[in-house]
Design a protein around this motif. Structure first.
Motif, mmCIF file in Angstrom:
data_model
loop_
_atom_site.group_PDB
_atom_site.id
_atom_site.type_symbol
_atom_site.label_atom_id
_atom_site.label_comp_id
_atom_site.label_asym_id
_atom_site.label_seq_id
_atom_site.Cartn_x
_atom_site.Cartn_y
_atom_site.Cartn_z
ATOM 1 N N SER A 121 8.783 71.799 -20.041
ATOM 2 C CA SER A 121 9.679 70.869 -20.073
ATOM 3 C C SER A 121 10.701 70.779 -18.800
ATOM 4 O O SER A 121 11.189 69.563 -18.135
ATOM 5 N N LEU A 122 11.052 71.728 -18.390
ATOM 6 C CA LEU A 122 11.996 72.137 -17.425
ATOM 7 C C LEU A 122 11.044 71.810 -16.022
ATOM 8 O O LEU A 122 11.815 71.005 -15.135
ATOM 9 N N ALA A 123 9.888 72.178 -15.819
ATOM 10 C CA ALA A 123 9.283 71.852 -14.642
ATOM 11 C C ALA A 123 9.187 70.090 -14.592
ATOM 12 O O ALA A 123 9.358 69.574 -13.451
ATOM 13 N N LYS A 124 9.023 69.543 -15.659
ATOM 14 C CA LYS A 124 9.056 68.057 -15.563
ATOM 15 C C LYS A 124 10.224 67.476 -15.161
ATOM 16 O O LYS A 124 10.112 66.697 -14.341
ATOM 17 N N LYS A 125 11.425 68.035 -15.708
ATOM 18 C CA LYS A 125 12.748 67.742 -15.483
ATOM 19 C C LYS A 125 12.946 67.828 -14.028
ATOM 20 O O LYS A 125 13.753 66.833 -13.319
ATOM 21 N N LEU A 126 12.672 69.070 -13.461
ATOM 22 C CA LEU A 126 12.884 69.249 -12.132
ATOM 23 C C LEU A 126 11.987 68.164 -11.005
ATOM 24 O O LEU A 126 12.767 67.763 -10.126
ATOM 25 N N ILE A 127 10.895 67.763 -11.431
ATOM 26 C CA ILE A 127 10.276 67.169 -10.760
ATOM 27 C C ILE A 127 10.559 65.702 -10.692
ATOM 28 O O ILE A 127 10.663 64.999 -9.606
ATOM 29 N N ARG A 128 11.316 65.132 -11.954
ATOM 30 C CA ARG A 128 11.732 63.830 -12.176
ATOM 31 C C ARG A 128 13.044 63.891 -11.093
ATOM 32 O O ARG A 128 13.335 62.872 -10.415
ATOM 33 N N GLY A 130 13.654 65.476 -8.362
ATOM 34 C CA GLY A 130 13.322 65.303 -6.990
ATOM 35 C C GLY A 130 12.875 66.730 -6.172
ATOM 36 O O GLY A 130 12.919 66.508 -4.890
ATOM 37 N N VAL A 131 12.783 67.431 -7.027
ATOM 38 C CA VAL A 131 12.522 68.803 -6.258
ATOM 39 C C VAL A 131 11.198 68.717 -5.721
ATOM 40 O O VAL A 131 10.506 68.064 -6.058
ATOM 41 N N ASP A 132 11.010 69.607 -4.465
ATOM 42 C CA ASP A 132 9.575 69.473 -3.617
ATOM 43 C C ASP A 132 8.651 70.256 -4.278
ATOM 44 O O ASP A 132 7.522 70.027 -3.723
ATOM 45 N N ALA A 133 8.866 71.381 -4.715
ATOM 46 C CA ALA A 133 8.009 72.365 -5.211
ATOM 47 C C ALA A 133 8.719 73.380 -6.237
ATOM 48 O O ALA A 133 9.771 73.396 -6.258
ATOM 49 N N GLU A 160 -0.521 70.431 -16.003
ATOM 50 C CA GLU A 160 0.467 69.296 -16.165
ATOM 51 C C GLU A 160 1.059 68.707 -14.999
ATOM 52 O O GLU A 160 1.161 67.658 -14.845
ATOM 53 N N VAL A 161 1.282 69.966 -13.784
ATOM 54 C CA VAL A 161 2.037 69.265 -12.881
ATOM 55 C C VAL A 161 1.601 69.699 -11.322
ATOM 56 O O VAL A 161 2.159 69.249 -10.554
ATOM 57 N N ALA A 162 0.486 70.549 -11.295
ATOM 58 C CA ALA A 162 0.004 71.133 -10.073
ATOM 59 C C ALA A 162 -0.214 69.965 -9.144
ATOM 60 O O ALA A 162 -0.271 70.096 -7.760
ATOM 61 N N GLU A 163 -0.830 68.885 -9.645
ATOM 62 C CA GLU A 163 -1.394 67.759 -8.712
ATOM 63 C C GLU A 163 0.175 66.977 -8.237
ATOM 64 O O GLU A 163 0.060 66.243 -7.388
ATOM 65 N N GLN A 164 1.286 67.040 -8.785
ATOM 66 C CA GLN A 164 2.393 66.465 -8.384
ATOM 67 C C GLN A 164 3.001 66.925 -7.387
ATOM 68 O O GLN A 164 3.706 66.404 -6.319
ATOM 69 N N VAL A 165 3.285 68.310 -7.392
ATOM 70 C CA VAL A 165 4.052 69.152 -6.325
ATOM 71 C C VAL A 165 3.332 70.589 -6.217
ATOM 72 O O VAL A 165 2.705 70.963 -7.201
ATOM 73 N N ALA A 180 -6.580 84.659 -6.392
ATOM 74 C CA ALA A 180 -7.684 83.693 -6.465
ATOM 75 C C ALA A 180 -7.958 83.044 -8.125
ATOM 76 O O ALA A 180 -8.110 81.656 -7.970
ATOM 77 N N GLY A 181 -7.595 83.653 -9.064
ATOM 78 C CA GLY A 181 -7.507 82.906 -10.236
ATOM 79 C C GLY A 181 -6.765 81.960 -10.400
ATOM 80 O O GLY A 181 -6.765 81.027 -10.777
ATOM 81 N N TYR A 182 -5.367 82.401 -9.874
ATOM 82 C CA TYR A 182 -4.460 81.166 -9.889
ATOM 83 C C TYR A 182 -4.597 80.205 -9.213
ATOM 84 O O TYR A 182 -4.302 78.725 -9.448
ATOM 85 N N LEU A 183 -5.164 80.300 -7.849
ATOM 86 C CA LEU A 183 -5.708 79.095 -7.122
ATOM 87 C C LEU A 183 -6.606 78.255 -7.641
ATOM 88 O O LEU A 183 -6.671 77.088 -7.650
ATOM 89 N N GLU A 184 -7.583 78.767 -8.513
ATOM 90 C CA GLU A 184 -8.504 78.112 -9.180
ATOM 91 C C GLU A 184 -7.924 77.326 -10.089
ATOM 92 O O GLU A 184 -8.708 76.270 -10.713
ATOM 93 N N MET A 185 -6.901 77.549 -10.660
ATOM 94 C CA MET A 185 -6.107 76.894 -11.780
ATOM 95 C C MET A 185 -5.533 75.724 -11.143
ATOM 96 O O MET A 185 -4.745 75.071 -11.977
ATOM 97 N N GLY A 186 -5.256 75.919 -9.997
ATOM 98 C CA GLY A 186 -4.246 74.617 -9.512
ATOM 99 C C GLY A 186 -3.137 74.997 -8.728
ATOM 100 O O GLY A 186 -2.401 74.267 -8.116
ATOM 101 N N ALA A 187 -2.839 76.184 -8.680
ATOM 102 C CA ALA A 187 -1.594 76.819 -7.941
ATOM 103 C C ALA A 187 -1.998 76.651 -6.312
ATOM 104 O O ALA A 187 -3.090 76.408 -5.672
ATOM 105 N N SER A 188 -0.680 76.444 -5.695
ATOM 106 C CA SER A 188 -0.774 76.310 -4.196
ATOM 107 C C SER A 188 -0.596 77.481 -3.564
ATOM 108 O O SER A 188 -0.761 77.653 -2.197
#
Length: 328
Positions: A121-128, A130-133, A160-165, A180-188
């Motif tokens: 919930s906090l991740a989504k709020k932060l993205i809304r 305007g945080v960059d990452a 939920e959010v890796a494609e957004q930021v 490697a595992g976290y990168l496969e899950m979508g982490a940058s």
């Protein structure tokens, strides 16, 4: 990892976790020079001290690095100005939601803003907002921690959010296979602190480094909250006499609250100042018995003192081999 490296402006999307007294100019510059992304731990520094630390870091590296600022710092906006003066490209805000006006102050001066998200919930709020990452850090990490493990947070937040930021995963990472595992899950990318404490370039006292090399994962324990009225974020550190001293400090501050001698905000600042002093005693003075030995559970994988470049190379080789095995 290309996305994370491009966002940070470095070769390898490995951020150095901001550790007070440890993540100073020498270690920060070494991480950036090795292709990673060093981050200065501002902590309780005054604007003047941060100004000197950034200048000192720039003298040691021409590569990008960031600055970690604490949201509850009473001079937060002055610190943001110092970063702007030096054209710091990335600011990491820790310690809660960005205070009113801080996001605009940071982004309005051209810096990218990275924030910690301990819940979806906090991740989504932060993205809304305007945080960059984002950095998602689990309870396995050293220093201030939340209640949820890294593996659970990654499963909950990344899809939920890796494609957004860009999202960087932190907490309990000691080997490249996990990266490697976290990168496969979508982490940058990822953030590591504990693995870098015993780097050759780290100014941590030899006693502090020896304590890390000797420790196992189970030695890194979370502090206990003494009084429910005094919300203290747990801190993970190697158990020693300093652990008991912190319990006594909490009782002292709680009593001051009872007697009306301090307000809640001041009480919390007293706790933060305690940690800053206790950590300095261990890191700089080498008092590993009474100081604070903040460490993540990955401390069990710190086995010797070695150069930053060697640590990063080893992690990336392990990650590459893991991905190659899966592809085969």
């Amino acid at each position: 990892m290309h996305r994370g490296a491009e966002f940070l402006g470095c070769e390898v999307a490995i951020l150095g976790g901001a550790m007070s007294w440890v993540s100073e100019r020498n270690l920060v510059a070494a991480i950036s020079n090795a292709g990673g992304f060093g981050v200065i731990a501002c902590g309780a520094m005054t604007p003047e001290l941060l100004d000197a630390e950034i200048a000192g870091t720039k003298a040691l590296t021409s590569r990008p690095f960031g600055v970690n600022l604490i949201t509850m710092h009473p001079q937060l906006f002055d610190l943001i100005e110092v970063c702007a003066k030096h054209e710091v490209g990335h600011i990491v805000l820790a310690g809660g939601l960005p205070p009113a006006g801080s996001l605009d102050a940071i982004k309005g001066r051209g810096a990218k803003l990275i924030c910690f998200a301990p819940a979806l919930s906090l991740a989504k709020k932060l993205i809304r907002s305007g945080v960059d990452a984002l950095v998602i850090e689990g309870m396995e990490a050293g220093g201030h921690i939340g209640p949820v493990s890294t593996s659970v947070l990654a499963q909950e937040i990344l899809p939920e959010v890796a494609e957004q930021v860009p999202v960087f995963v932190a907490g309990g990472i000691g080997r490249g296979e996990l990266i490697a595992g976290y990168l496969e899950m979508g982490a940058s990318g990822v953030q590591l602190g504990t693995r870098f404490v015993c780097a050759t370039e780290s100014i941590a006292h030899p006693n502090f480094k020896k304590a890390f090399i000797r420790a196992s994962a189970r030695d890194a324990v979370a502090s206990v909250q003494v009084d429910a009225r005094l919300p203290v974020i747990p801190v993970r550190a190697l158990k020693n006499a300093g652990t008991e001293l912190f319990t006594a400090k909490q009782r002292e501050v709680a009593q001051a609250l009872d007697e009306g001698k301090v307000a809640m905000a001041e009480a919390q600042l007293q706790i933060e100042h305690y940690w800053a002093g206790a950590l300095r005693r261990a890191v700089i003075d080498g008092d590993v018995e009474h100081g604070s030995l903040m460490a993540g559970q990955s401390v069990g994988m710190v086995r010797n003192e070695e150069p930053v470049a060697g640590i990063i190379t080893e992690l990336m080789d392990e990650a590459a081999q893991a991905l190659s095995r899966r592809a085969a």
